[in-house]
Design an enzyme around this catalytic site. Structure first.
Site, short mmCIF file in Angstrom:
data_model
loop_
_atom_site.label_atom_id
_atom_site.label_comp_id
_atom_site.label_asym_id
_atom_site.label_seq_id
_atom_site.Cartn_x
_atom_site.Cartn_y
_atom_site.Cartn_z
N ASP A 221 -1.12 23.68 -25.12
CA ASP A 221 -0.84 23.32 -23.73
C ASP A 221 -0.75 21.80 -23.57
OD1 ASP A 221 -0.83 24.47 -20.93
OD2 ASP A 221 -2.49 23.06 -20.70
N GLU A 270 -5.14 24.90 -44.51
CA GLU A 270 -6.32 25.42 -45.23
C GLU A 270 -6.35 26.94 -45.22
OE1 GLU A 270 -9.82 23.95 -43.33
OE2 GLU A 270 -9.12 21.87 -43.51
#
Ligand code: GLC
Length: 563
Positions: A221, A270
């Site tokens: 956002d 990751e």
């Protein structure tokens, strides 16, 4: 030819990598999708129960607007606790179940992350207020002394996107007037200070919290707002703050924001399974938007320039080509979007004259709007890259433009001069079945819905449109099936324009082997005759194809194939 025709090509294998480059992503607005507990407010169990509908529709991923703990001053975009599900939407277990069920059905899940601001009920902000000026925790926000002899004037001239000043004065713990804090949106949404280490660390941890729960990515956002110009200088001559079409001002799209996304990119990396970040970045140009999706930053950015383009051939062609040109150098896929929870639905935008912006109060000519909306959707789904569908657009829903004031909840509506304000009209719960409200939105007969649904929606429900020849829902289903199966509808940069009469868009897409895909769009209000370019696959409107020539009806898109 009656439309739509059924897909005849074998499905191409789903790509093992880069799933997001061509994905169709469906936005669920949790308040208004499906209500399992009958309280009139949509919830996570309701969404889970409707996931098979989304799988059958043929989308690849689902983006959920915020469902976190929130006082709902801005419908959940004011987050009090980023790791807690608001009881009105369910529990964390419900979220885990939703993610698991989506994965079981082959759907990916993106959640909304709101990093620019939190709720004024967030523990940090509450502590900052309690501790008063000088508190170290105030450094995580933008607290400032006011100007003027008694500090009675806001620290600078910034205005909130929702209207009114972007600053609110606090009271000191002893009740005297105190410092001011910055909120680019509502006063209940204090902006974080992203120069502060703790803010960066906290959001790294929030990302991991949701990644560990299995989400496939985030819609970010106000991704262009996190970093403000040094010293928070006055806007001066810059236009007042708006989300779209802003020139380069001190509040948005500062170069420093990109370092944050380079860090997040390493966090996503990751995790196995290609987790992605999608920027809600209302940058001034497509070139500036492309900065958010450089290879070491986020993966996609919404194409608001496309969303804001009128139903006119010249501007449409320009924005499509401009998008492809802007994304090519950074190697990111183009994205396309026509509607979301912040703008008037495209069936209503296109029912009105151009130039009214993305917040429209008039219902306009509904039949015209729907005809153009269907043509626009079929154009969007033919473009290379990734497409976003906002819940209910596959039903051809219009905005509800006549909501009474007392039911409206958009904070911008009440702040008057703001850019937004009419967003409740696109947030009305969607109709699933039955002949009267709540149209299967809640499981309870005659149950409530947080915004009233119009009487005329029975005919637009999922149930009413399923299996109905020519319905908007069946058009979307066919289009999404063809998008998956036609070899040339894959790829992210294989569009070539072909010569066409005025007011008609005509392009082809090719793959190394397999038939060529072609798309013709008559963007005018009169029929246009073209040479029949191939075998018709489907059309947004009843079209009779001839052997040599075809008359394209007004406001109509036709998909073709060479074999
Ligand atoms: C984004 C959201 C909008 C919200 C605003 C503030 O633009 O899409 O709904 O009001 O940010 O969080």
């Amino acid at each position: 030819m009656t439309q739509p025709l059924v897909a005849t090509h074998p499905a191409h294998a789903s790509p093992a990598t880069d799933w997001w480059r061509e994905a169709v992503i469906y936005q669920v607005y949790p308040r208004s999708f499906a209500d399992a507990n009958g309280d009139g407010m949509g919830d996570l169990p309701g969404i889970t129960s409707r996931l098979p509908y989304l799988r059958d529709l043929g989308v690849d991923a689902v983006w959920l607007s915020p469902f976190y703990s929130s006082p709902q001053a801005d419908a959940g975009y004011d987050v009090a606790d980023y790791r807690v599900v608001d009881p009105m939407f369910g529990t964390l277990d419900d979220a885990v179940e939703l993610i698991g069920e989506a994965h079981r059905l082959g759907l990916r899940i993106l959640v909304d992350l709101v990093p620019n601001h939190c709720s004024d009920q967030h523990v940090w902000f509450q502590q900052a207020l309690r501790e008063g000026p000088g508190s170290r925790i105030r450094e995580r926000f933008h607290f400032r002394d006011g100007k003027g002899p008694a500090g009675e004037l806001a620290p600078n001239d910034w205005e909130s996107v929702f209207g009114g000043p972007a600053w609110t004065r606090t009271k000191n713990p002893d009740g005297t007037p105190g410092e001011w804090y910055l909120h680019l949106f509502a006063p209940q949404q204090p902006d974080f200070n992203w120069e502060h280490r703790s803010v960066r660390d906290e959001f790294g941890s929030i990302l991991r919290f949701w990644l560990d729960l299995g989400v496939d990515g985030f819609r970010i956002d106000v991704a262009h707002g996190l970093v403000k110009a040094d010293g928070l200088p006055d806007l001066g001559d810059h236009e007042r703050m708006r989300l779209l079409g802003n020139d380069a001002g001190p509040c948005f799209d500062q170069d420093g924001v990109h370092e944050i996304y380079r860090h997040w990119n390493t966090v996503f990396a990751e995790y196995a399974g290609e987790r992605i970040g999608v920027a809600e970045a209302w940058a001034p140009t497509l070139e500036r938007t492309a900065n958010y999706v450089r290879p070491d930053e986020l993966h996609q950015a919404f194409n608001f320039q496309y969303l804001a383009t009128a139903w006119q051939a010249g501007p449409l062609r320009e924005v499509i080509q401009g998008t492809l040109d802007a994304m090519r150098p950074v190697g990111a896929p183009a994205t396309w979007v026509l509607s979301n929870h912040d703008v008037t639905r495209h069936a209503t935008r296109f029912a009105n004259p151009p130039g009214l912006g993305t917040q429209i109060r008039e219902a306009g000519d509904r039949a015209l709007g729907l005809r153009r909306a269907r043509a626009a959707s079929l154009l969007m789904l033919a473009l290379p890259g990734s497409a976003y569908i906002y819940q209910g657009e596959e039903l051809g829903l219009p905005d509800v433009t006549d909501l009474p004031d007392e039911v409206r909840q958009d904070p911008a509506y009440f702040r008057g001069a703001g850019q937004d304000g009419f967003r409740d009209g696109c947030r009305v719960p969607i109709p699933w079945s039955g002949t009267s409200a709540p149209y299967g939105f809640t499981q309870v007969e005659d149950g409530p819905s947080w915004l009233p649904q119009p009487e005329a929606w029975a005919d637009l429900s999922v149930e009413a449109q399923t299996g109905r020849d020519g319905s908007t829902l069946e058009m979307y289903r066919s289009a999404l099936a063809l998008r998956r199966s036609h070899p040339s509808l894959g790829g992210t940069d294989n569009l070539r324009w072909l010569p066409s009469p005025d007011g008609v868009l005509f392009f082809e897409r090719t793959a190394e082997d397999g038939p060529t895909f072609l798309c013709t769009v008559n963007v005018t209000d009169t029929p246009v005759t073209i040479d029949t370019p191939g075998k018709a696959l489907m059309a947004s409107n009843h079209t009779t194809t001839g052997n040599a020539q075809t008359v394209l009806p007004a406001d109509t898109t036709v998909w073709w194939t060479t074999a």
